[in-house]
Motif scaffolding. Sequence first.
Motif, PDB file in Angstrom:
ATOM      1  N   TYR A  32       0.787  -1.217   0.000  1.00 56.34           N
ATOM      2  CA  TYR A  32       0.000   0.000   0.000  1.00 56.34           C
ATOM      3  C   TYR A  32       0.824   1.275   0.000  1.00 56.34           C
ATOM      4  O   TYR A  32       0.353   2.312  -0.427  1.00 56.34           O
ATOM      5  CB  TYR A  32      -1.002   0.003   1.160  1.00 56.34           C
ATOM      6  N   ASN A  33       2.053   1.202   0.483  1.00 61.23           N
ATOM      7  CA  ASN A  33       2.845   2.424   0.472  1.00 61.23           C
ATOM      8  C   ASN A  33       3.934   2.359  -0.566  1.00 61.23           C
ATOM      9  O   ASN A  33       4.766   3.240  -0.630  1.00 61.23           O
ATOM     10  CB  ASN A  33       3.475   2.628   1.855  1.00 61.23           C
ATOM     11  N   LYS A  34       3.944   1.326  -1.352  1.00 54.03           N
ATOM     12  CA  LYS A  34       5.133   1.109  -2.162  1.00 54.03           C
ATOM     13  C   LYS A  34       5.114   1.786  -3.510  1.00 54.03           C
ATOM     14  O   LYS A  34       4.066   2.085  -4.078  1.00 54.03           O
ATOM     15  CB  LYS A  34       5.366  -0.390  -2.334  1.00 54.03           C
ATOM     16  N   THR A  35       6.332   1.978  -3.982  1.00 54.21           N
ATOM     17  CA  THR A  35       6.547   2.567  -5.299  1.00 54.21           C
ATOM     18  C   THR A  35       7.051   1.474  -6.223  1.00 54.21           C
ATOM     19  O   THR A  35       7.818   0.611  -5.805  1.00 54.21           O
ATOM     20  CB  THR A  35       7.630   3.655  -5.184  1.00 54.21           C
ATOM     21  N   LYS A  53      -1.205  -1.554  -9.855  1.00 56.67           N
ATOM     22  CA  LYS A  53      -2.176  -0.740  -9.091  1.00 56.67           C
ATOM     23  C   LYS A  53      -3.120  -1.654  -8.315  1.00 56.67           C
ATOM     24  O   LYS A  53      -3.367  -1.458  -7.122  1.00 56.67           O
ATOM     25  CB  LYS A  53      -2.969   0.108 -10.088  1.00 56.67           C
ATOM     26  N   LYS A  54      -3.606  -2.683  -8.997  1.00 54.11           N
ATOM     27  CA  LYS A  54      -4.534  -3.609  -8.332  1.00 54.11           C
ATOM     28  C   LYS A  54      -3.825  -4.426  -7.253  1.00 54.11           C
ATOM     29  O   LYS A  54      -4.457  -4.988  -6.368  1.00 54.11           O
ATOM     30  CB  LYS A  54      -5.172  -4.549  -9.365  1.00 54.11           C
ATOM     31  N   GLY A  56      -1.816  -3.058  -5.235  1.00 54.02           N
ATOM     32  CA  GLY A  56      -1.648  -2.156  -4.095  1.00 54.02           C
ATOM     33  C   GLY A  56      -0.548  -1.125  -4.226  1.00 54.02           C
ATOM     34  O   GLY A  56      -0.348  -0.342  -3.292  1.00 54.02           O
ATOM     35  N   TYR A  57       0.187  -1.091  -5.336  1.00 49.01           N
ATOM     36  CA  TYR A  57       1.235  -0.065  -5.469  1.00 49.01           C
ATOM     37  C   TYR A  57       0.589   1.305  -5.578  1.00 49.01           C
ATOM     38  O   TYR A  57      -0.339   1.506  -6.352  1.00 49.01           O
ATOM     39  CB  TYR A  57       2.120  -0.338  -6.689  1.00 49.01           C
ATOM     40  N   LYS A  58       1.136   2.241  -4.797  1.00 47.60           N
ATOM     41  CA  LYS A  58       0.562   3.594  -4.745  1.00 47.60           C
ATOM     42  C   LYS A  58       1.211   4.503  -5.779  1.00 47.60           C
ATOM     43  O   LYS A  58       0.555   5.316  -6.404  1.00 47.60           O
ATOM     44  CB  LYS A  58       0.812   4.194  -3.347  1.00 47.60           C
ATOM     45  N   LYS A  59       2.524   4.392  -5.897  1.00 47.37           N
ATOM     46  CA  LYS A  59       3.249   5.273  -6.836  1.00 47.37           C
ATOM     47  C   LYS A  59       3.818   4.418  -7.953  1.00 47.37           C
ATOM     48  O   LYS A  59       4.611   3.498  -7.697  1.00 47.37           O
ATOM     49  CB  LYS A  59       4.364   6.003  -6.103  1.00 47.37           C
ATOM     50  N   TYR A  74       0.627   8.060 -16.455  1.00 47.91           N
ATOM     51  CA  TYR A  74       1.883   7.747 -15.757  1.00 47.91           C
ATOM     52  C   TYR A  74       3.055   8.536 -16.353  1.00 47.91           C
ATOM     53  O   TYR A  74       3.127   8.724 -17.575  1.00 47.91           O
ATOM     54  CB  TYR A  74       2.184   6.253 -15.870  1.00 47.91           C
TER      55      TYR A  74
END
Length: 239
Positions: A32-35, A53-54, A56-59, A74
């Motif tokens: 959830y916080n990962k790039t 994205k699905k 959970g990658y945020k950036k 992007y």
Amino acid sequence: MVTRRKGLGHSLKDILKNDLTAEELDKFMNGYNKTIYIIGAGGHGKVVADIAKKNGYKKIYFLDDSTKGQLGTYSIVGTTDDIDEIHQREKDADFFIAIGNNEIREKVFKKLKERDIKLPILIHPSAVIDETVEIGEGTVFVANAVINAGTKVGKNCIINTSASVDHDCIVEDCVHVSPGVHIAGGVHIGKRTWVGIGSSVINNINIYDDVIVGAGTTIIKHIERPGKYVGMPLRRLDQ
Ligand SMILES: CC(=O)SCCNC(=O)CCNC(=O)[C@H](O)C(C)(C)COP(=O)(O)OP(=O)(O)OC[C@H]1O[C@@H](n2cnc3c(N)ncnc32)[C@H](O)[C@@H]1OP(=O)(O)O
């Protein structure tokens, strides 16, 4: 190889129900916080970005050696020459290779491994993967891919949209199984082989390294040498 893990497509409900193992919860929260830096800003890159994205990658950023600017929403923030700097700067950021060409994908994979960078596995939430399946790092499973029991899928592979790989298969590293391909049980697919869109392979077949199977081909005999193969009966194009 690592044992199959679930994608990060869990819901808050799963967490509240305490339905996740500690490892799954950890991956979920990290995700959830990962790039993620996706290498290859082409059509496949867009597909991989959606899966990231699905998962959970945020950036989500892109690197590409020949295209600059934007890929849809992007940003393309650099080239493969920037990997070292990004890796130094953002130790927790992941990299993923979204290049369709198997040889180029392998080359970039080696570059990342020389730097000891570990790649994630990306799984579209609609993919169905048996819990006994082993998966190598850097492999992506696109929407509706199905992988059955006892199969091993190597590193840096693409198992594309609605492809199925049945039980007890071995898919070696850097393979691309194109959309709509069906591979029966006990098939072995060699390194860097590309199985073209809509092809089928009957059970217990060996397909050598560096083979290209043309679109819509049915493989009923072993392929024992590299090359491009099409048609019924099967013929080799490049000899
Ligand atoms: C999400 C995505 O987009 S993933 C990408 C999915 N894309 C694919 O799977 C594409 C697979 N590629 C193919 O099938 C290609 O046709 C290849 C790689 C097999 C051959 O490409 P090329 O080397 O350029 O071959 P070329 O087009 O010159 O054709 C050579 C001969 O093979 C025949 N041929 C080519 N592909 C096929 C095929 N899939 N089935 C039957 N015959 C074929 C051609 O008709 C031609 O025959 P001829 O010499 O009798 O006229």
